[in-house]
Write a protein that holds these residues in place. Structure first.
Motif, mmCIF file in Angstrom:
data_model
loop_
_atom_site.group_PDB
_atom_site.id
_atom_site.type_symbol
_atom_site.label_atom_id
_atom_site.label_comp_id
_atom_site.label_asym_id
_atom_site.label_seq_id
_atom_site.Cartn_x
_atom_site.Cartn_y
_atom_site.Cartn_z
ATOM 1 N N HIS A 19 21.911 5.851 54.244
ATOM 2 C CA HIS A 19 20.474 5.802 54.474
ATOM 3 C C HIS A 19 19.823 4.688 53.677
ATOM 4 O O HIS A 19 20.279 4.312 52.602
ATOM 5 C CB HIS A 19 19.838 7.146 54.135
ATOM 6 C CG HIS A 19 20.363 8.281 54.961
ATOM 7 N ND1 HIS A 19 20.127 8.370 56.315
ATOM 8 C CD2 HIS A 19 21.160 9.328 54.635
ATOM 9 C CE1 HIS A 19 20.732 9.446 56.789
ATOM 10 N NE2 HIS A 19 21.371 10.043 55.791
ATOM 11 N N SER A 158 17.427 8.608 60.344
ATOM 12 C CA SER A 158 16.643 9.295 59.313
ATOM 13 C C SER A 158 17.497 10.390 58.671
ATOM 14 O O SER A 158 18.326 11.017 59.342
ATOM 15 C CB SER A 158 15.389 9.921 59.919
ATOM 16 O OG SER A 158 14.558 8.912 60.474
ATOM 17 N N THR A 160 18.801 13.939 57.354
ATOM 18 C CA THR A 160 18.614 15.319 57.769
ATOM 19 C C THR A 160 17.956 16.098 56.625
ATOM 20 O O THR A 160 17.924 15.632 55.482
ATOM 21 C CB THR A 160 19.962 15.971 58.106
ATOM 22 O OG1 THR A 160 20.751 16.035 56.893
ATOM 23 C CG2 THR A 160 20.705 15.158 59.162
ATOM 24 N N PRO A 161 17.436 17.306 56.906
ATOM 25 C CA PRO A 161 16.856 18.111 55.814
ATOM 26 C C PRO A 161 17.845 18.351 54.668
ATOM 27 O O PRO A 161 17.460 18.311 53.497
ATOM 28 C CB PRO A 161 16.473 19.417 56.514
ATOM 29 C CG PRO A 161 16.189 18.996 57.939
ATOM 30 C CD PRO A 161 17.187 17.910 58.223
ATOM 31 N N ASP A 162 19.116 18.599 55.007
ATOM 32 C CA ASP A 162 20.119 18.811 53.962
ATOM 33 C C ASP A 162 20.313 17.540 53.127
ATOM 34 O O ASP A 162 20.460 17.603 51.897
ATOM 35 C CB ASP A 162 21.462 19.222 54.581
ATOM 36 C CG ASP A 162 21.435 20.650 55.099
ATOM 37 O OD1 ASP A 162 20.529 21.409 54.710
ATOM 38 O OD2 ASP A 162 22.325 21.007 55.905
ATOM 39 N N GLU A 163 20.314 16.390 53.796
ATOM 40 C CA GLU A 163 20.487 15.131 53.076
ATOM 41 C C GLU A 163 19.275 14.824 52.203
ATOM 42 O O GLU A 163 19.420 14.290 51.098
ATOM 43 C CB GLU A 163 20.741 13.992 54.063
ATOM 44 C CG GLU A 163 22.128 14.037 54.680
ATOM 45 C CD GLU A 163 22.319 13.007 55.779
ATOM 46 O OE1 GLU A 163 23.451 12.533 55.965
ATOM 47 O OE2 GLU A 163 21.323 12.687 56.468
#
Length: 213
Positions: A19, A158, A160-163
Motif C-alpha cells: 500500500h 485501498s 482492507t479494514p484488517d490491513e
C-alpha cells in the motif's frame, strides 16, 4: 514461532510494499513499462528517480507479469520519459504476444534488462502495440503518478479494514519504540554525564593529593 517483534517488522515491510503511492492494478492491455532518466537526481531527474524508488516497486508487486525496465544514463541533460506500451484493443487475447515470444526466444544475456549505462532505451512499439509517453523531467513524483494513473486507467488499491488495523498497530509500535528509545537515550546520557563528573572529581582529588605532597 516467530517472535512478536520480528513478526511486526515483517508485517511492516509487507504493508509498505502493498500500500501507498503506486499500489494499483494495471489493465490487461498494458504489455510493458519503460522508464528513461539520468542516474543522478539533479537537472529535473529527482521526480523520475523518486517515482522509480517509491512507486515502481508497488506497481511491480501488484503486476508481476508486466515487464518494467529502467534505463538510466550518465547524461544529466537527457530527457526523462516513461513509455507505456498497450496491446492494440482489436488484438487483445489470452495468448502470448509476438513481442513476448520474440524476447523469450533470445538468449538470456541478449534479453532487454534495466541498465545504468543507457544500454536499453525505450524501443519502438511492436506491430500489435501502441505507446503512450509521459514527459517526467522536472515533475514531482506525485504528478508523474497522477499522470500515469490517468493515462493507464489503473485501479488504485485501498487497504482492507484488517490491513488498516494492522497499519495502526505498526504505527503505534513505531511511536512506542520512539518513546522507549528516548527514555533509553536519556538514561545513557545521564549515566555518561555522571561518569564524566566522577572522572573529573577523581582527577581533581589526585591533583590536590599531588599538590600536598
Amino acid at each position: 514461532m516467530v517472535n512478536p517483534g520480528k513478526r511486526m517488522n515483517i508485517l511492516q515491510a509487507l504493508l509498505a510494499i502493498r500500500h501507498g503511492p503506486g499500489a494499483a492494478i494495471l489493465p490487461p492491455d498494458i504489455t510493458r513499462i519503460h522508464l528513461d532518466f539520468a542516474k543522478r537526481w539533479n537537472d529535473g531527474h529527482l521526480g523520475p528517480r523518486k517515482f522509480w524508488k517509491v512507486c515502481l516497486p508497488r506497481l511491480k508487486y501488484w503486476n508481476p507479469a508486466v515487464p518494467m525496465l529502467v534505463n538510466r544514463t550518465l547524461d544529466q541533460t537527457a530527457p526523462a520519459q516513461m513509455s507505456i506500451y498497450f496491446r492494440q484493443t482489436a488484438l487483445l487475447s489470452d495468448t502470448p504476444s509476438a513481442l513476448s515470444t520474440k524476447i523469450s526466444a533470445l538468449p538470456l544475456a541478449q534479453q532487454p534488462h534495466s541498465s545504468i549505462m543507457n544500454e536499453h532505451p525505450a524501443p519502438e512499439p511492436e506491430e500489435d502495440e501502441r505507446v503512450v509517453k509521459i514527459e517526467m523531467k522536472g515533475l514531482h513524483s506525485d504528478q508523474i503518478l497522477a499522470d500515469f494513473l490517468s493515462k493507464t486507467g489503473a485501479i488504485v488499491i485501498s487497504p482492507t479494514p484488517d490491513e488498516l488495523m494492522e497499519m495502526r498497530q505498526v504505527e503505534d509500535r513505531a511511536e512506542r519504540g520512539a518513546v522507549d528509545r528516548a527514555i533509553v537515550k536519556k538514561y545513557i546520557d545521564e549515566k555518561r554525564r555522571e561518569e564524566r563528573m566522577l572522572a573529573l572529581a577523581r582527577q581533581e582529588a589526585e591533583a590536590i593529593k599531588l599538590a600536598n605532597q
